[in-house]
Design a protein around this motif. Structure first.
Motif, short mmCIF file in Angstrom:
data_model
loop_
_atom_site.label_atom_id
_atom_site.label_comp_id
_atom_site.label_asym_id
_atom_site.label_seq_id
_atom_site.Cartn_x
_atom_site.Cartn_y
_atom_site.Cartn_z
N PRO A 174 0.83 -1.20 0.00
CA PRO A 174 0.00 0.00 0.00
C PRO A 174 0.87 1.25 0.00
O PRO A 174 2.03 1.23 0.43
CB PRO A 174 -0.79 -0.12 1.31
N GLU A 175 0.28 2.32 -0.47
CA GLU A 175 0.97 3.62 -0.41
C GLU A 175 1.43 3.89 1.01
O GLU A 175 0.70 3.62 1.97
CB GLU A 175 0.00 4.74 -0.81
N GLY A 176 2.63 4.45 1.13
CA GLY A 176 3.13 4.81 2.45
C GLY A 176 3.91 3.70 3.13
O GLY A 176 4.58 3.94 4.14
N PHE A 236 28.29 -1.98 -7.67
CA PHE A 236 26.92 -2.45 -7.56
C PHE A 236 25.96 -1.28 -7.76
O PHE A 236 26.26 -0.15 -7.38
CB PHE A 236 26.69 -3.08 -6.18
N PHE A 237 24.80 -1.61 -8.36
CA PHE A 237 23.84 -0.57 -8.69
C PHE A 237 22.43 -1.12 -8.57
O PHE A 237 22.20 -2.33 -8.64
CB PHE A 237 24.03 -0.09 -10.14
N TRP A 238 21.50 -0.22 -8.45
CA TRP A 238 20.08 -0.52 -8.65
C TRP A 238 19.61 0.29 -9.85
O TRP A 238 19.82 1.50 -9.91
CB TRP A 238 19.24 -0.18 -7.43
N TYR A 239 18.98 -0.40 -10.78
CA TYR A 239 18.35 0.24 -11.93
C TYR A 239 16.84 0.07 -11.77
O TYR A 239 16.37 -0.91 -11.22
CB TYR A 239 18.79 -0.39 -13.25
N ARG A 240 16.12 1.02 -12.33
CA ARG A 240 14.65 0.96 -12.32
C ARG A 240 14.19 0.83 -13.76
O ARG A 240 14.71 1.51 -14.66
CB ARG A 240 14.11 2.23 -11.69
N LYS A 290 5.34 5.46 -2.94
CA LYS A 290 4.41 6.24 -3.76
C LYS A 290 3.92 5.37 -4.90
O LYS A 290 4.60 4.42 -5.32
CB LYS A 290 5.12 7.47 -4.36
N LEU A 291 2.76 5.74 -5.44
CA LEU A 291 2.24 5.01 -6.59
C LEU A 291 3.27 5.00 -7.73
O LEU A 291 3.43 4.01 -8.45
CB LEU A 291 0.94 5.64 -7.09
N SER A 292 3.99 6.10 -7.85
CA SER A 292 4.97 6.25 -8.93
C SER A 292 6.20 5.38 -8.74
O SER A 292 7.04 5.29 -9.65
CB SER A 292 5.39 7.71 -9.06
N ASP A 293 6.33 4.74 -7.59
CA ASP A 293 7.44 3.81 -7.38
C ASP A 293 7.19 2.46 -8.04
O ASP A 293 8.09 1.62 -8.12
CB ASP A 293 7.69 3.57 -5.89
N SER A 294 5.98 2.22 -8.51
CA SER A 294 5.65 0.96 -9.17
C SER A 294 6.53 0.79 -10.40
O SER A 294 6.51 1.63 -11.31
CB SER A 294 4.17 0.93 -9.58
N SER A 341 4.54 -3.26 -7.06
CA SER A 341 3.29 -2.53 -7.33
C SER A 341 2.87 -1.84 -6.04
O SER A 341 2.67 -2.50 -5.02
CB SER A 341 2.18 -3.48 -7.77
N VAL A 342 2.76 -0.53 -6.10
CA VAL A 342 2.27 0.25 -4.96
C VAL A 342 0.80 0.56 -5.22
O VAL A 342 0.46 1.10 -6.27
CB VAL A 342 3.08 1.54 -4.78
N ILE A 343 -0.02 0.20 -4.26
CA ILE A 343 -1.47 0.27 -4.45
C ILE A 343 -2.07 1.37 -3.59
O ILE A 343 -1.69 1.52 -2.42
CB ILE A 343 -2.09 -1.09 -4.07
N ALA A 344 -3.00 2.11 -4.17
CA ALA A 344 -3.66 3.20 -3.43
C ALA A 344 -4.56 2.67 -2.33
O ALA A 344 -5.11 1.57 -2.47
CB ALA A 344 -4.47 4.06 -4.39
#
Lengths: 110, 112
Positions: free
Chosen positions: A14-16, A33-37, A79-83, A107-110
């Motif tokens: 969930p969000e937050g 080392f890296f993280w890519y989105r 945030k939703l945009s982190d999905s 998946s970040v859900i509202a």
């Protein structure tokens, strides 16, 4: 065995919420080392590098444990945009290419 | 252009045909990489160049795959006698330094 391994998920939060991903690498010679989105149907983009001492960029914290050969990414206040799909990446020292994991879907859900 | 440019964006070809995928890296970037990405997978390394020299081609699946970068800028990935298993997204990336790479939007190849 794959050189970089990740739990593919999906992680549905969930969000937050705070969510953490782990990644393991098999080559002890790996130095960087890296993280890519990667957003759906888009190209991967650098999210952040991972430093030995750990590093933070806003809501994102990356850590490296060389002894156990794993890397983590913590996302606070999702945030939703982190999905997206988060790709763990390792590279040996010297002139060697980046090795990507399969990615972990969030998946970040509202 | 501002980013890595790849063409064609979409290519449908018949099994047995040859295909050539083009990559125009970010201006001034020394290193150029080719990766392949299947659905639900991470990018899989194929080959890379520093300037015009091919440094590592260990990821090329077999001898039907080849790549060149003759003038140290634009690169072409060629797949001869395509097979259905070659269907994937082919991604090019370029880098000004050893570790930070920038991907293009990719070329979707479908072999029918």
């Amino acid at each position: 065995r794959k050189e970089v391994e990740q739990d593919p998920g999906p992680f549905n939060v969930p969000e937050g919420a705070t969510v953490a991903f782990n990644c393991t690498y098999s080559n002890s010679a790996s130095q960087s080392f890296f993280w890519y989105r990667q957003d759906c149907r888009k190209e991967p983009k650098l999210l952040m590098s991972v430093y030995s001492s750990g590093n933070e960029d806003g809501r994102f914290t990356a850590q490296l444990n060389r002894a156990s050969q794993y890397i983590s990414l913590l996302i606070r206040d999702s945030k939703l945009s982190d999905s997206a799909t988060y790709l763990c990446v390792a590279s040996h020292s010297g002139n060697t290419p980046l090795v990507f994991g399969k990615g972990t879907r969030l998946s970040v859900i509202a | 252009g501002a980013g890595v440019s790849q063409s064609p964006r979409y290519k449908v070809t018949k099994r047995g045909q040859d295909v050539a995928l083009r990559c125009d890296p970010i201006s001034g970037h020394v290193s150029l990489y080719w990766y392949r990405q299947a659905l639900g997978q991470g990018p899989e390394f194929l080959t890379y160049f520093n300037y015009e020299a091919q440094q590592d081609k260990s990821g090329l699946p077999n001898d039907r795959f080849s790549a060149e970068r003759p003038e140290g800028s634009i690169s072409t990935l060629t797949i001869q006698r395509t097979e259905q298993r070659d269907s994937a997204m082919y991604r090019c990336a370029s880098s000004p330094s050893r570790n930070t790479i920038y991907f293009g939007e990719g070329s979707w190849l479908t072999v029918v």
